[in-house]
Design a protein around this motif. Structure first.
Motif, PDB file in Angstrom:
ATOM      1  N   MET A   1      47.573  34.681  56.286  1.00 22.34           N
ATOM      2  CA  MET A   1      46.409  35.365  55.761  1.00 22.34           C
ATOM      3  C   MET A   1      45.474  35.651  56.925  1.00 22.34           C
ATOM      4  SD  MET A   1      45.615  33.377  52.191  1.00 22.34           S
ATOM      5  CE  MET A   1      45.684  31.735  52.850  1.00 22.34           C
ATOM      6  N   PRO A   2      45.061  36.889  57.110  1.00 13.14           N
ATOM      7  CA  PRO A   2      44.211  37.217  58.249  1.00 13.14           C
ATOM      8  C   PRO A   2      42.872  36.479  58.221  1.00 13.14           C
ATOM      9  CG  PRO A   2      45.004  39.223  57.165  1.00 13.14           C
ATOM     10  CD  PRO A   2      45.465  38.059  56.359  1.00 13.14           C
ATOM     11  N   ASP A   3      42.138  36.538  57.122  1.00 15.13           N
ATOM     12  CA  ASP A   3      40.891  35.803  56.975  1.00 15.13           C
ATOM     13  C   ASP A   3      41.248  34.466  56.344  1.00 15.13           C
ATOM     14  OD1 ASP A   3      38.550  34.620  56.121  1.00 15.13           O
ATOM     15  OD2 ASP A   3      37.676  36.477  55.398  1.00 15.13           O
ATOM     16  N   GLN A   4      41.051  33.397  57.070  1.00 17.79           N
ATOM     17  CA  GLN A   4      41.500  32.083  56.613  1.00 17.79           C
ATOM     18  C   GLN A   4      40.760  31.570  55.380  1.00 17.79           C
ATOM     19  OE1 GLN A   4      44.095  29.992  57.757  1.00 17.79           O
ATOM     20  NE2 GLN A   4      44.700  31.894  58.686  1.00 17.79           N
ATOM     21  N   THR A   5      39.572  32.105  55.079  1.00 15.20           N
ATOM     22  CA  THR A   5      38.828  31.561  53.941  1.00 15.20           C
ATOM     23  C   THR A   5      38.825  32.482  52.734  1.00 15.20           C
ATOM     24  OG1 THR A   5      36.722  32.465  54.709  1.00 15.20           O
ATOM     25  CG2 THR A   5      37.319  30.232  55.451  1.00 15.20           C
ATOM     26  N   CYS A   6      39.351  33.676  52.856  1.00  8.88           N
ATOM     27  CA  CYS A   6      39.268  34.649  51.773  1.00  8.88           C
ATOM     28  C   CYS A   6      40.640  35.265  51.515  1.00  8.88           C
ATOM     29  CB  CYS A   6      38.273  35.731  52.178  1.00  8.88           C
ATOM     30  SG  CYS A   6      37.782  36.801  50.865  1.00  8.88           S
ATOM     31  N   PHE A   7      40.979  35.429  50.248  1.00  4.75           N
ATOM     32  CA  PHE A   7      42.260  36.014  49.873  1.00  4.75           C
ATOM     33  C   PHE A   7      41.996  37.136  48.885  1.00  4.75           C
ATOM     34  CE2 PHE A   7      46.019  36.190  47.067  1.00  4.75           C
ATOM     35  CZ  PHE A   7      46.991  36.478  48.014  1.00  4.75           C
ATOM     36  N   THR A   8      42.613  38.296  49.119  1.00  6.05           N
ATOM     37  CA  THR A   8      42.431  39.454  48.250  1.00  6.05           C
ATOM     38  C   THR A   8      43.754  39.821  47.616  1.00  6.05           C
ATOM     39  OG1 THR A   8      40.627  40.247  49.652  1.00  6.05           O
ATOM     40  CG2 THR A   8      41.660  41.854  48.193  1.00  6.05           C
ATOM     41  N   TRP A   9      43.736  40.007  46.297  1.00  5.78           N
ATOM     42  CA  TRP A   9      44.942  40.352  45.545  1.00  5.78           C
ATOM     43  C   TRP A   9      44.675  41.617  44.740  1.00  5.78           C
ATOM     44  CZ3 TRP A   9      49.750  39.243  46.032  1.00  5.78           C
ATOM     45  CH2 TRP A   9      50.645  39.538  45.012  1.00  5.78           C
ATOM     46  N   PRO A  10      45.508  42.666  44.927  1.00  7.17           N
ATOM     47  CA  PRO A  10      45.288  43.920  44.185  1.00  7.17           C
ATOM     48  C   PRO A  10      45.775  43.820  42.734  1.00  7.17           C
ATOM     49  CG  PRO A  10      47.215  44.114  45.586  1.00  7.17           C
ATOM     50  CD  PRO A  10      46.621  42.758  45.867  1.00  7.17           C
ATOM     51  N   ILE A  11      45.038  44.455  41.851  1.00  7.13           N
ATOM     52  CA  ILE A  11      45.378  44.515  40.424  1.00  7.13           C
ATOM     53  C   ILE A  11      45.201  45.963  39.969  1.00  7.13           C
ATOM     54  CG2 ILE A  11      44.636  43.850  38.080  1.00  7.13           C
ATOM     55  CD1 ILE A  11      45.756  41.444  39.387  1.00  7.13           C
ATOM     56  N   ARG A  12      46.132  46.464  39.198  1.00  6.96           N
ATOM     57  CA  ARG A  12      45.990  47.772  38.559  1.00  6.96           C
ATOM     58  C   ARG A  12      45.759  47.522  37.074  1.00  6.96           C
ATOM     59  NH1 ARG A  12      45.042  52.820  40.204  1.00  6.96           N
ATOM     60  NH2 ARG A  12      46.550  52.545  41.872  1.00  6.96           N
ATOM     61  N   VAL A  13      44.817  48.230  36.461  1.00  5.93           N
ATOM     62  CA  VAL A  13      44.547  48.078  35.036  1.00  5.93           C
ATOM     63  C   VAL A  13      45.539  48.930  34.255  1.00  5.93           C
ATOM     64  CG1 VAL A  13      42.891  48.434  33.162  1.00  5.93           C
ATOM     65  CG2 VAL A  13      42.098  47.591  35.400  1.00  5.93           C
ATOM     66  N   TYR A  14      46.312  48.263  33.399  1.00  3.79           N
ATOM     67  CA  TYR A  14      47.278  48.940  32.540  1.00  3.79           C
ATOM     68  C   TYR A  14      46.719  49.055  31.125  1.00  3.79           C
ATOM     69  CZ  TYR A  14      50.506  47.919  36.344  1.00  3.79           C
ATOM     70  OH  TYR A  14      51.116  47.839  37.571  1.00  3.79           O
ATOM     71  N   TYR A  15      47.351  49.905  30.347  1.00  2.00           N
ATOM     72  CA  TYR A  15      46.942  50.115  28.956  1.00  2.00           C
ATOM     73  C   TYR A  15      46.872  48.789  28.200  1.00  2.00           C
ATOM     74  CZ  TYR A  15      46.835  52.045  24.255  1.00  2.00           C
ATOM     75  OH  TYR A  15      46.484  52.349  22.970  1.00  2.00           O
ATOM     76  N   GLU A  16      47.844  47.926  28.440  1.00  2.00           N
ATOM     77  CA  GLU A  16      47.899  46.631  27.744  1.00  2.00           C
ATOM     78  C   GLU A  16      46.722  45.726  28.080  1.00  2.00           C
ATOM     79  OE1 GLU A  16      50.661  44.105  30.859  1.00  2.00           O
ATOM     80  OE2 GLU A  16      51.638  45.444  29.446  1.00  2.00           O
ATOM     81  N   ASP A  17      45.997  46.016  29.173  1.00  2.00           N
ATOM     82  CA  ASP A  17      44.848  45.205  29.582  1.00  2.00           C
ATOM     83  C   ASP A  17      43.560  45.605  28.871  1.00  2.00           C
ATOM     84  OD1 ASP A  17      46.386  43.840  31.573  1.00  2.00           O
ATOM     85  OD2 ASP A  17      46.091  45.539  32.934  1.00  2.00           O
ATOM     86  N   THR A  18      43.580  46.736  28.163  1.00  2.00           N
ATOM     87  CA  THR A  18      42.350  47.279  27.600  1.00  2.00           C
ATOM     88  C   THR A  18      42.229  47.024  26.100  1.00  2.00           C
ATOM     89  OG1 THR A  18      43.327  49.462  27.215  1.00  2.00           O
ATOM     90  CG2 THR A  18      42.287  49.087  29.362  1.00  2.00           C
ATOM     91  N   ASP A  19      40.994  47.156  25.612  1.00  2.00           N
ATOM     92  CA  ASP A  19      40.731  47.019  24.176  1.00  2.00           C
ATOM     93  C   ASP A  19      40.701  48.412  23.537  1.00  2.00           C
ATOM     94  OD1 ASP A  19      38.261  48.138  24.868  1.00  2.00           O
ATOM     95  OD2 ASP A  19      37.174  46.244  24.684  1.00  2.00           O
ATOM     96  N   ALA A  20      40.288  48.486  22.299  1.00  2.00           N
ATOM     97  CA  ALA A  20      40.286  49.752  21.565  1.00  2.00           C
ATOM     98  C   ALA A  20      39.357  50.793  22.189  1.00  2.00           C
ATOM     99  CB  ALA A  20      39.892  49.511  20.113  1.00  2.00           C
ATOM    100  N   ALA A  21      38.369  50.348  22.950  1.00  3.27           N
ATOM    101  CA  ALA A  21      37.436  51.271  23.603  1.00  3.27           C
ATOM    102  C   ALA A  21      37.926  51.714  24.976  1.00  3.27           C
ATOM    103  CB  ALA A  21      36.067  50.615  23.716  1.00  3.27           C
ATOM    104  N   GLY A  22      39.101  51.211  25.417  1.00  2.00           N
ATOM    105  CA  GLY A  22      39.634  51.587  26.719  1.00  2.00           C
ATOM    106  C   GLY A  22      39.060  50.800  27.883  1.00  2.00           C
ATOM    107  N   VAL A  23      38.362  49.716  27.563  1.00  2.00           N
ATOM    108  CA  VAL A  23      37.753  48.851  28.573  1.00  2.00           C
ATOM    109  C   VAL A  23      38.606  47.594  28.689  1.00  2.00           C
ATOM    110  CG1 VAL A  23      35.684  47.471  29.063  1.00  2.00           C
ATOM    111  CG2 VAL A  23      35.452  49.752  28.069  1.00  2.00           C
ATOM    112  N   VAL A  24      38.691  47.020  29.895  1.00  2.02           N
ATOM    113  CA  VAL A  24      39.460  45.781  30.062  1.00  2.02           C
ATOM    114  C   VAL A  24      38.901  44.713  29.122  1.00  2.02           C
ATOM    115  CG1 VAL A  24      40.037  43.903  31.654  1.00  2.02           C
ATOM    116  CG2 VAL A  24      40.201  46.269  32.416  1.00  2.02           C
ATOM    117  N   TYR A  25      39.789  44.136  28.329  1.00  2.00           N
ATOM    118  CA  TYR A  25      39.438  43.074  27.396  1.00  2.00           C
ATOM    119  C   TYR A  25      38.932  41.882  28.191  1.00  2.00           C
ATOM    120  CZ  TYR A  25      40.093  39.737  23.549  1.00  2.00           C
ATOM    121  OH  TYR A  25      39.900  38.788  22.592  1.00  2.00           O
ATOM    122  N   TYR A  26      37.860  41.259  27.728  1.00  2.00           N
ATOM    123  CA  TYR A  26      37.154  40.247  28.517  1.00  2.00           C
ATOM    124  C   TYR A  26      38.055  39.115  29.013  1.00  2.00           C
ATOM    125  CZ  TYR A  26      37.024  36.777  24.775  1.00  2.00           C
ATOM    126  OH  TYR A  26      37.378  35.842  23.838  1.00  2.00           O
ATOM    127  N   ALA A  27      38.998  38.646  28.202  1.00  2.00           N
ATOM    128  CA  ALA A  27      39.853  37.526  28.602  1.00  2.00           C
ATOM    129  C   ALA A  27      40.811  37.905  29.723  1.00  2.00           C
ATOM    130  CB  ALA A  27      40.634  37.012  27.403  1.00  2.00           C
TER     131      ALA A  27
END
Length: 139
Positions: free
Chosen positions: A1-27
Motif C-alpha cells: 500500500m503506497p500510503d501506509q495509514t490509508c487504504f482506498t477501495w473503489p465501489i460502483r453503485v449497482y441497481y441492487e444497491d439502490t432503493d425505490a427512489a434510486g438512492v443507495v439504501y442506507y444499510a
C-alpha cells in the motif's frame, strides 16, 4: 500500500444497491465499508479465513457511529477511504469515509473486537498481528 495509514477501495453503485427512489439504501453504505475493511486487511497481509482456520480468531463489529452527508445514486463511482484510528488490546478502531470524487457522502467510526470464535469471547490481538497493524495506525 503506497500510503501506509490509508487504504482506498473503489465501489460502483449497482441497481441492487439502490432503493425505490434510486438512492443507495442506507444499510448498503455499511456493506461497502465492510468490503473495504476486508480488502484493507487482505492488502495488509491478513487473510480473515486463515485467521479463522489457523487461530480460531475473527473480527466482529463491537460498535459503530455513522453520518450520512449526501446521497449516492445508481452508477456512481465511489471510493471507500479507510484508516485505523486506534489500536486497543483486543480492538481495532477504523474511520471510514465514502467519497464521490472530492465530495464526502458518508463517514463512520467502526470499532472491531478480536474474538475467540469457539468461546465467543474477546481476546487480545496476537503479538504478531498487533505488530503488523501498528504500522498502519494514523499518527
Amino acid at each position: 500500500m503506497p500510503d501506509q495509514t490509508c487504504f482506498t477501495w473503489p465501489i460502483r453503485v449497482y441497481y441492487e444497491d439502490t432503493d425505490a427512489a434510486g438512492v443507495v439504501y442506507y444499510a448498503n453504505y455499511l456493506r461497502f465499508c465492510e468490503r473495504a475493511r476486508t480488502e484493507w486487511l487482505r492488502a495488509a497481509g491478513f487473510s480473515q479465513q486463515r485467521l479463522i482456520d489457523e487461530r480460531g480468531l475473527g473480527f466482529v463489529v463491537r460498535s459503530l457511529s455513522a453520518k450520512y452527508r449526501r446521497p449516492a445514486v445508481l452508477d456512481d463511482a465511489l471510493e471507500v477511504v479507510s484508516h485505523i484510528d486506534s489500536l486497543g488490546r483486543a480492538s481495532i478502531d477504523f474511520v471510514q469515509r465514502i467519497m464521490r470524487g472530492t465530495t464526502l457522502l458518508f463517514e463512520a467510526r467502526v470499532a472491531l473486537a478480536c474474538v475467540d470464535l469457539a468461546q465467543a469471547k474477546p481476546v487480545a490481538l496476537p503479538e504478531d498481528v498487533r505488530a503488523q497493524l501498528c504500522r498502519f495506525v494514523s499518527a
